[in-house]
Design a protein around this motif. Structure first.
Motif, short mmCIF file in Angstrom:
data_model
loop_
_atom_site.label_atom_id
_atom_site.label_comp_id
_atom_site.label_asym_id
_atom_site.label_seq_id
_atom_site.Cartn_x
_atom_site.Cartn_y
_atom_site.Cartn_z
N GLY A 70 -5.19 0.88 4.88
CA GLY A 70 -5.42 1.46 3.55
C GLY A 70 -4.66 2.74 3.31
N ILE A 95 -5.32 8.90 -1.71
CA ILE A 95 -6.32 7.95 -1.22
C ILE A 95 -7.19 8.69 -0.22
CG2 ILE A 95 -6.72 5.76 -0.03
CD1 ILE A 95 -3.90 4.90 -0.89
N ILE A 155 -6.99 -1.81 -3.29
CA ILE A 155 -6.41 -0.50 -3.61
C ILE A 155 -5.22 -0.64 -4.55
CG2 ILE A 155 -5.26 1.53 -2.66
CD1 ILE A 155 -6.81 0.98 -0.02
N CYS A 201 -6.23 -1.76 -8.05
CA CYS A 201 -6.83 -0.63 -8.74
C CYS A 201 -5.75 0.32 -9.25
CB CYS A 201 -7.78 0.10 -7.80
SG CYS A 201 -8.51 1.61 -8.47
N TRP A 202 -4.79 0.64 -8.39
CA TRP A 202 -3.70 1.57 -8.74
C TRP A 202 -2.86 1.03 -9.90
CZ3 TRP A 202 1.64 0.67 -6.94
CH2 TRP A 202 2.50 1.72 -7.28
N ILE A 256 0.82 -1.21 0.00
CA ILE A 256 0.00 0.00 0.00
C ILE A 256 0.86 1.26 0.00
CG2 ILE A 256 -0.19 0.12 2.53
CD1 ILE A 256 -2.99 0.93 0.03
N ILE A 295 -13.28 2.26 -4.30
CA ILE A 295 -13.12 0.91 -3.78
C ILE A 295 -14.36 0.58 -2.96
CG2 ILE A 295 -11.70 -0.63 -2.37
CD1 ILE A 295 -10.27 0.47 -4.88
N LEU A 302 -12.22 5.51 -0.97
CA LEU A 302 -12.56 4.33 -0.18
C LEU A 302 -13.93 4.50 0.45
CD1 LEU A 302 -9.21 3.69 1.77
CD2 LEU A 302 -9.81 3.03 -0.57
N ILE A 360 -8.04 7.65 -5.69
CA ILE A 360 -8.72 6.46 -5.20
C ILE A 360 -9.58 6.84 -4.00
CG2 ILE A 360 -8.44 4.18 -4.15
CD1 ILE A 360 -5.87 3.86 -5.79
#
Length: 353
Positions: free
Chosen positions: A257, A156, A222, A225-226, A149, A189, A236, A234
């Motif tokens: 996260g 994020i 995450i 997705c990245w 992460i 997400i 959450l 992103i």
């Protein structure tokens, strides 16, 4: 092509129990909502009932009425979150009625239809599909936290709230949609059943995940997705709240996260957790912000859920919170979410306006 669905809300359409239905009424990339089955509110439009926006989604009283009015139905979707995730007798009756009429079922409750032998047999006899969204993954399918992460180099932002059913997913989705209109590629997400039903590509269902793997599943969603989607931002979707005694949640998004920016959602008209005095009073917003800061994150915006407030009352709360907290305070349903986007650190500000 989107599958066409009707949604059963068990006469709860105008309550927080129907938040799954509310999300799908507002939009989904996975399903096309043709109508709602809710006898208590029949002969109305679901959009007008929800937020005074006509969406041509009729509310009907029965499966028979839906079949007579609509051309084709792929699925009946259970659009409520019941206490403990158990199917009520009335919902079960609607499910059985749909199956016998050849309509497949999408079920987001913990109560698994595939594990009910009689229902599974009935579905097989009528050649329909049973989709249980909250079916837990096997251990082999899940991921453990790795630390990857910390490699993610885009902002994020987590959407947390002072209690359940305050609009975390809805606000996050509004921000995602508003970003896309401004040429900012945002991905959300999902962490609950409705996010999957709305068609989000990355995520997992937190409350059906074995506790040891929650951090890893969050991180994997995450990071995947990245790496794969390469978004600018992103978002959450949070769950429950930091201090709701029935299921405290939120620290995972900040710690595992690595969400350093938080949009905090508050409903000034709600005094107790889940509107139940037995569960205790919802603490102050200032104290929640203090806790979030101790996790190393920053509340960039307070978003107000104005349910039960007049416009004048909502404006008074907005002004008072803004003065007391010295952060932007927005009302997403009434004002939109542009002010949230402008507060997100790490975005190219030239493309926001």
């Amino acid at each position: 092509m989107k599958k066409k669905i009707i949604i059963a809300t068990d006469n709860l359409l105008l309550t927080d129990f129907a938040k799954t239905a509310h999300g799908l009424i507002r939009g989904s990339e996975r399903f096309e909502v043709l109508g709602i089955i809710d006898a208590k509110n029949k002969n109305t439009d679901a959009g007008e009932l929800l937020d005074d926006s006509y969406r041509n989604i009729p509310v009907m009283g029965s499966i028979n009425e839906a079949i007579n009015k609509l051309d084709h139905i792929d699925y009946l979707l259970i659009g409520v979150a019941t206490v403990g995730g158990v199917l009520s007798n009335s919902l079960l009756a609607i499910v059985i009625d749909a199956i016998t009429k050849g309509i497949s079922i999408v079920n987001g409750l913990h109560d698994q239809l595939q594990e009910r032998e009689a229902i599974a047999l009935l579905a097989k006899e009528n050649q329909v599909e049973l989709i249980d969204i909250r079916k837990p993954k096997s251990i082999k399918e899940m991921h453990f936290w790795t630390g990857d992460i910390f490699k993610v180099d885009v902002p994020i932002v987590a959407f947390l709230a002072m209690d359940c059913a305050m609009g975390k997913r809805t606000t996050a989705r509004f921000v995602m949609e508003a970003c896309l209109k401004r040429n900012i590629y945002a991905e959300m997400i999902y962490t609950g059943q409705t996010g999957w039903m709305q068609g989000n590509k990355y995520g997992f269902i937190l409350d059906s995940t074995l506790n040891d793997f929650v951090s890893g599943e969050l991180e994997n969603a995450i990071v995947s997705c990245w790496k794969e989607a390469k978004p600018d931002l992103i978002l959450l979707e949070g769950q429950s709240s930091l201090r709701n005694p029935s299921g405290p949640c939120g620290s995972e998004f900040m710690v595992s996260g690595n969400a350093k920016q938080i949009v905090l959602i508050h409903a000034p008209n709600r005094k107790y957790f889940d509107d139940d005095a037995v569960w205790g009073k919802i603490p102050s917003v200032a104290s929640e912000i203090e806790i979030i800061e101790k996790f190393g994150s920053t509340v960039i915006v307070l978003a107000l859920n104005t349910t039960g407030l007049t416009k004048a009352e909502a404006l008074i709360y907005q002004t008072s919170y803004q003065e007391a907290l010295n952060i932007p305070v927005v009302m997403p349903l009434e004002e939109g979410v542009t002010n949230i986007i402008s507060e997100i650190k790490g975005l190219d500000k030239q493309i926001i306006n």
